[in-house]
Design a protein around this motif. Structure first.
Motif, short mmCIF file in Angstrom:
data_model
loop_
_atom_site.label_atom_id
_atom_site.label_comp_id
_atom_site.label_asym_id
_atom_site.label_seq_id
_atom_site.Cartn_x
_atom_site.Cartn_y
_atom_site.Cartn_z
N GLY A 15 0.77 -1.80 -0.04
CA GLY A 15 -0.33 -0.04 0.24
C GLY A 15 1.08 1.20 0.02
O GLY A 15 2.07 1.35 -0.51
N HIS A 16 0.45 2.61 0.34
CA HIS A 16 1.25 3.36 0.52
C HIS A 16 2.48 3.65 1.12
O HIS A 16 3.26 4.82 0.55
CB HIS A 16 0.07 4.96 1.56
CG HIS A 16 -0.78 4.36 1.13
ND1 HIS A 16 -2.61 3.93 1.76
CD2 HIS A 16 -1.83 5.76 -0.19
CE1 HIS A 16 -3.35 4.30 1.26
NE2 HIS A 16 -3.09 5.04 0.00
N LEU A 17 2.50 2.68 2.97
CA LEU A 17 3.60 2.12 2.43
C LEU A 17 4.72 1.94 1.79
O LEU A 17 6.30 2.64 1.45
CB LEU A 17 3.88 1.35 3.78
CG LEU A 17 5.04 1.47 5.02
CD1 LEU A 17 5.41 2.42 5.24
CD2 LEU A 17 4.59 0.76 6.08
N GLY A 18 4.23 1.10 1.20
CA GLY A 18 5.53 0.58 0.30
C GLY A 18 5.78 1.49 -0.99
O GLY A 18 7.07 1.32 -1.65
N VAL A 19 4.61 2.42 -2.08
CA VAL A 19 5.43 3.04 -2.39
C VAL A 19 6.26 4.30 -1.64
O VAL A 19 7.10 4.45 -2.83
CB VAL A 19 4.08 4.33 -3.20
CG1 VAL A 19 4.02 5.15 -4.09
CG2 VAL A 19 3.05 3.35 -3.21
N LEU A 20 5.59 4.58 -0.40
CA LEU A 20 6.70 5.89 -0.16
C LEU A 20 7.77 5.45 0.12
O LEU A 20 9.06 5.65 0.01
CB LEU A 20 6.10 5.52 1.48
CG LEU A 20 5.11 6.61 0.92
CD1 LEU A 20 3.87 7.18 2.87
CD2 LEU A 20 5.46 8.50 1.33
#
Lengths: 387, 387
Positions: free
Chosen positions: B304-309
């Motif tokens: 999710g968001h964490l992965g993209v960050l």
């Protein structure tokens, strides 16, 4: 009348299948007494394979005037459906009509008027109306279980046909012979069920059609139609004979949830409250109404062609109600004609369509056709597991 | 650089979520050093809830000029995305941009040019690209496992929102504030995945949109789009925030079968031979190519968001490849803009669309708006389980 004496006109794939059922005594209260087909070869086949007392006719008028029959099953190519049915009503014969009701609504409307005037028992061969799944779906929608409908979506692409199917008869998949492709030959069942199960006819249609996309044919084998209903609901209907494996998934969303019919299952995603009510009162932002996933038990058997034939015979003998009144055949055809017209005019069309305009445009397709069938095997295909 | 110093601009629902992750040290190699928001209330919340060494700014230019940052996360309302990103590139800052890339392609194209010129690391917050289901789907399609694509069909109606969601901010669901509805706020993920997983952009779009159909808003909450691709394939994309429960079902048909992504499963209906080959050689009429139903094992976690960050930070620190390059944000937006334009013009539009015309039409929507929001709570909603 002890047994209804049945004549069949047209003994191609479907007619031969009906002839078998009737001559085998599978339909109570009915007996096959006569068959009519223009093809000597097909009549020879009947003579060889069915009881010899069955009268054979090559000419339609001769058949209608002289055969010992009370009722007829019409299984000829589509264009012949309304004219033959109208002649039959004149002769006082009950009629079972193979789908589609015709190729254009103009003469189907006339056929319906003749049928109503005659008082005879007129049924459409909508065998898929005997499917308990769709009967249950219809009950649930018409009883209000799903609430007001918001969207319908039918992906019905599992009508796969290879080129050999189209090569099997000269009339197949030509504007002149069939008046269309997948919309007139395969999808009429779903076009009927789409309106029959929901009780809704589209008000507007915008459709996109590809002709001979996957086959060497001049008519369509790939269709996407977008529709709008009177209440603001929308819908999409997708059909093709060029996809393997296809899909048969019918999804209907309403105020009280969603129903999906797929893989011979009817699943109801049931909200415990109205979505409209939830929308107005919830303060949760991202919240959703509570939903129960329920596989609805579906009882009864799919009786198919035999079930529709029996239903028709029962109506003739006992006055019991028809599952698929013949006059309802125009509904699916009206949607089908609207889909073509929208694609041909490249614009949105409203229902009911201009039947005269449709007829003219179809004649143009026939007149302007330059398509040459490479070869037509003119073979009879086994349809037992296919419709 | 030991740790990338991150500033976040815009701490509404999404920005606050990113701030939490960064200040909790969940992203290796990154540290949250500054936050900018025009709202004093939101800055107060940051001051109270996050480490006090985080610098706070109310003015964007002040933030970009004076904050101790190497990179910024942009989570402001959509219109601010391209101008802020362009300013950041000028200042030499890497950029992570929340979706959508912007509201119209005209300035997104300018942003992309500025990004490329800058050489800085520019990523889109396409968190759903981290979903192993879609990664596997993409691998299967791009490697040719599915064969040439015939049809795509995405029913993505599980973006349910109640009225309270739309009432939570003044800018929400207005032409002026967001530039659109479900297409710009919820569906950008799927619009991106639709093209990313298939490697295909539509060539033509014909779309049908309803505005405020299920909510008291001026923008769309119900969309049906029909598309055609360069190779003749067709597609349908349906989205809405007004259906409960919605559906998230992505079906792609190709020459070698069909893939369906639904309920967190990837099912491949694999033909043992090419359909085109079968079509040409079969002599069976009703026959179908052999098909194996295979549930494809999907490995890995949805980060999710964490992965993209983390992917973005890794690209900044180590030069590793981006999962969602910022310049690709224009693709989904181009489809989105084409859908609006088709509906507004009531006609089929070709891609790439006339970006200037789209911009003008959008300005008309803004200028002609008479919609008055009844009340805006201006609350921050918890998005943890919603995107």
């Amino acid at each position: 009348m002890e047994k209804v004496k049945i004549g069949i006109i047209g003994v191609g794939n479907m007619g031969r299948s009906h002839a078998h059922k009737l001559s085998n005594g599978e339909v109570n209260g009915a007996v096959l007494t006569a068959v009519c087909d223009a093809s000597v070869e097909k009549l020879d086949w009947i003579r060889t394979n069915l009881p010899e007392e069955i009268q054979l006719f090559q000419d339609e008028d001769d058949f209608l005037n002289n055969a010992d029959i009370d009722a007829i099953v019409i299984a000829t190519p589509h264009y012949f459906h309304p004219p033959t049915a109208m002649k039959a009503f004149e002769k006082g014969l009950h009629v079972m009509l193979e789908k589609p009701a015709g190729t254009y609504t103009k003469n189907v409307q006339e056929m319906n008027e003749a049928a109503e005037k005659s008082g005879l028992i007129f049924s459409m061969m909508y065998n898929q109306r005997t499917n308990p799944l769709y009967q249950k779906l219809r009950d649930m929608i018409l009883s209000g279980e799903l609430g007001e409908i918001k969207r319908t979506n039918w992906i019905i692409t599992d009508w796969y046909r290879s080129q050999s199917y189209y090569d099997s008869s000269e009339w197949r998949a030509t504007w002149k012979g069939e008046g269309g492709g997948v919309l007139l030959n395969q999808a009429p069942h779903q076009l009927d069920l789409w309106q029959w199960t929901t009780g809704l006819m589209p008000k507007k249609v915008r459709a996109f059609i590809s002709y001979g996309k996957y086959h060497d044919i001049e008519v369509e084998d790939d269709v996407t139609a977008y529709v709008e209903y009177e209440n603001g609901a929308t819908g999409v209907f997708i059909t093709s004979t060029g996809e393997a494996p296809g899909t048969n998934r019918f999804e209907i969303t309403g105020d009280r949830g969603k129903i999906v019919v797929e893989n011979n299952k009817l699943v109801f995603y049931r909200l415990t409250e109205s979505e409209r009510e939830f929308n107005a009162t919830s303060t949760t932002g991202f919240g959703r109404p509570e939903c129960w996933e329920i596989e609805i038990p579906v009882k009864g058997d799919y009786t198919g062609h035999l079930g529709v034939l029996q239903n028709w015979i029962n109506a003739i003998l006992n006055g019991s109600p028809l599952l698929a009144p013949g006059t309802e055949g125009i509904k699916g055809l009206e949607i089908s004609n609207a889909i073509y017209l929208s694609a041909w005019l490249d614009q949105t069309v409203e229902l009911p369509i201009d039947a005269e305009l449709y007829y003219q445009k179809l004649q143009e397709k026939i007149d302007q056709s330059t398509f040459q069938k490479k070869e037509a095997a003119n073979v009879t295909l086994n349809v037992e597991n296919s419709h």
